[in-house]
Design an enzyme around this catalytic site. Structure first.
Site, PDB file in Angstrom:
ATOM      1  N   CYS A  69       0.662  -1.296   0.191  1.00  0.00           N
ATOM      2  CA  CYS A  69       0.158  -0.099  -0.153  1.00  0.00           C
ATOM      3  C   CYS A  69       0.821   1.176   0.131  1.00  0.00           C
ATOM      4  O   CYS A  69       0.550   2.173  -0.873  1.00  0.00           O
ATOM      5  CB  CYS A  69      -0.810   0.209   1.278  1.00  0.00           C
ATOM      6  SG  CYS A  69      -1.887  -1.373   1.356  1.00  0.00           S
ATOM      7  N   HIS A 124      -3.757   6.871   3.967  1.00  0.00           N
ATOM      8  CA  HIS A 124      -2.554   6.037   4.041  1.00  0.00           C
ATOM      9  C   HIS A 124      -1.293   6.685   3.453  1.00  0.00           C
ATOM     10  O   HIS A 124      -0.432   6.027   2.871  1.00  0.00           O
ATOM     11  CB  HIS A 124      -2.546   4.508   3.477  1.00  0.00           C
ATOM     12  CG  HIS A 124      -1.801   3.694   4.082  1.00  0.00           C
ATOM     13  ND1 HIS A 124      -1.407   2.413   3.594  1.00  0.00           N
ATOM     14  CD2 HIS A 124      -1.266   3.398   5.155  1.00  0.00           C
ATOM     15  CE1 HIS A 124      -0.828   1.834   4.359  1.00  0.00           C
ATOM     16  NE2 HIS A 124      -0.439   2.396   5.288  1.00  0.00           N
ATOM     17  N   ASP A 270      -4.238  -1.400  -5.595  1.00  0.00           N
ATOM     18  CA  ASP A 270      -3.158  -0.731  -5.072  1.00  0.00           C
ATOM     19  C   ASP A 270      -1.795  -1.723  -5.011  1.00  0.00           C
ATOM     20  O   ASP A 270      -0.912  -1.166  -5.124  1.00  0.00           O
ATOM     21  CB  ASP A 270      -3.430  -0.240  -3.613  1.00  0.00           C
ATOM     22  CG  ASP A 270      -3.837  -1.144  -2.598  1.00  0.00           C
ATOM     23  OD1 ASP A 270      -4.337  -2.319  -2.863  1.00  0.00           O
ATOM     24  OD2 ASP A 270      -3.704  -0.819  -1.484  1.00  0.00           O
TER      25      ASP A 270
END
Length: 500
Positions: A69, A124, A270
């Site tokens: 990620c 994130h 992702d």
């Protein structure tokens, strides 16, 4: 081998500069959606909306992203390789790290050109300072999560603190018990319904599905009972169906508002599927956290009424990387790249819309200076390349150039994980080859990475090691775990900044 048709689990709705009005951009990411976790690659899975969008759009068959990620999402935001950001390793963790604050984001550039910019879902890209948060990185609004993963129902991080916010407001208690995919879809639909159609919209919809925890309302499991015996795989298939339903509702809302015709939709993942949590990348080798194709080669497509008729329903085999979205979308918006740092991404709109050849010659998958493999003395590839003057082959790295892919160091486990729903021998997915320092594959003829050609094509290996060496010279040191570590006591119950 059957031809692979990929779609990225990121959906973007984009209008084109060829229109009088700036296009709307809806960018959708699926979390940990593997190559074999969408219906058009796996007929057991039920994703009719994703399948239809891909079938009537352009599938990006050679789309690459990060192995996990953090590098993926930060490269997407900045248009720059993770080695430029110090984020070439795996996690932000609970230490003060983020997308560097001097980086310009895709949201910054689109806002600059007049877009309303919204983030719904997973960020994130760091949260240790207030300046790291999305509403200080170009987004007008932010409803979602700042961490890597949360419980899909309680919206808690690590079971100890809420991680669901509307800007600065803790929404965890309010939405406790509501399933994340349903909630994020509802918020996205609301933004579309309330949008001022005189202004272009950038909606970045970053779902948390199919990331663990493996949770989904039971009604989505019913179609798979009797077809998938493995419990985790069945739950993930159900999560994919729920995700697909949400995407369909978002597209329907665009149509009802009259925004669809001037929109471009992009869908990507992702990173590859997490095989330890029900994901699958068959027939690609490897998984999330690896540099094999199963970790970095993911489903992706672009769908839009603005595409030329002759490219709709086609497969694009040109190289494409997650860093390409920033220059591509800013071009579509009619903006400029002034003010950004030197980009690694390329404007790929003519490749997507008209089927033209890409300018991209290679894709750097990673170079991680902190990850050095232990090499066996008997390894013939290390004997041959261990003293290469351009690049230390013990280093965790990979690059694709044309049909060739070079990997060095420890790329990850040598395994093809066959999906439980397929009737295959138990050992069909295991490769018992020895560990090497250097791997070279001809992906046009061996996309499954079964035959290491590193000892057969020494000139090509040396050529690509030299390219890696050039990239390494432009890399910054990985942003390592530093103090002060996270302080939950200053957060008032909502995961967020703890450094002034």
């Amino acid at each position: 081998m059957a031809y692979l048709h990929g779609i990225s689990v990121l959906i973007v709705v984009i209008s084109t500069v060829f229109c009088k009005k700036q296009p709307n951009i809806i960018f959708i990411i699926g979390d940990d959606v593997g190559w074999n976790d969408v219906g058009y690659n796996n007929p057991v899975f039920r994703t009719p909306n994703i399948d239809s969008l891909a079938k009537n759009g352009v599938k990006l068959n050679n789309y690459y992203t990060g192995e996990v990620c953090v590098p993926s999402r930060n490269m997407l935001m900045s248009g720059r390789y993770a080695i430029r950001l110090g984020l070439q390793h795996h996690e932000l963790g609970v230490n003060p790290r983020s997308l560097p604050l001097d980086e310009v984001t895709i949201a910054d550039k689109l806002k600059e050109t007049g877009y309303a910019t919204h983030l719904v879902g997973k960020w994130h890209c760091g949260f240790y300072k207030e300046k790291c948060l999305p509403y200080n990185r170009g987004f007008d609004t932010f409803f979602g999560y700042v961490s890597a993963s949360v419980d899909h129902y309680s919206h808690r991080y690590n079971g100890r603190i809420w991680d669901l916010r509307n800007m600065t407001v803790n929404e965890g208690p309010r939405y406790n018990g509501q399933y994340s995919t349903h909630l994020l879809t509802r918020v996205a639909k609301g933004l579309i319904e309330q949008h001022d159609s005189d202004k272009p919209m950038f909606l970045y919809l970053a779902y948390t599905s199919n990331h663990e925890e493996l949770e989904v309302p039971s009604k989505y499991k019913a179609p798979f009972r009797g077809k998938i015996k493995d419990k985790d795989r069945l739950t993930l298939a159900a999560m994919s169906s729920c995700l697909d339903e949400g995407i369909g509702q978002v597209i329907d809302t665009l149509k009802k508002r009259g925004l669809y015709d001037n929109s471009v939709i992009v869908f990507i993942s992702d990173n590859g599927g997490a095989t330890t949590f029900g994901g699958n990348n068959w027939p690609l080798k490897g998984a999330k956290l690896s540099l094999w194709e199963g970790g970095v080669h993911v489903p992706a497509f672009v769908h839009s009424p603005l595409l030329k008729e002759n490219v709709r329903g086609t497969l694009c085999n040109e190289l494409f990387h997650v860093t390409d979205w920033l220059p591509t979308l800013v071009h579509l918006a009619g903006g400029t790249l002034h003010g950004t740092k030197p980009l690694d991404g390329y404007n790929q709109w003519n490749t997507i819309r008209e089927g033209k050849a890409t300018q991209r010659k290679d894709v750097l998958l990673t170079i991680n200076q902190l990850n050095m493999a232990k090499i066996h003395d008997s390894d013939d590839t290390f004997k041959l390349y261990g003293n290469d003057k351009h690049f230390d082959v013990r280093m965790h790295a990979a690059i694709r150039a044309g049909k060739w892919k070079l990997l060095t160091g420890g790329p990850g486990k040598h395994i093809w994980t066959s999906p439980p729903e397929m009737d295959l021998p138990e050992n069909s997915g295991v490769d018992e080859i020895s560990e090497n320092a250097v791997y070279l594959y001809d992906l046009e003829n061996d996309l499954e990475e079964r035959t290491n050609l590193a000892l057969n094509h020494t000139d090509k290996v040396k050529e690509l090691l030299k390219v890696l060496g050039v990239y390494l010279k432009g890399a910054v040191e990985p942003n390592q775990r530093i103090h002060p570590e996270i302080d939950y006591d200053v957060m008032n119950g909502l995961l967020g900044p703890w450094v002034e």
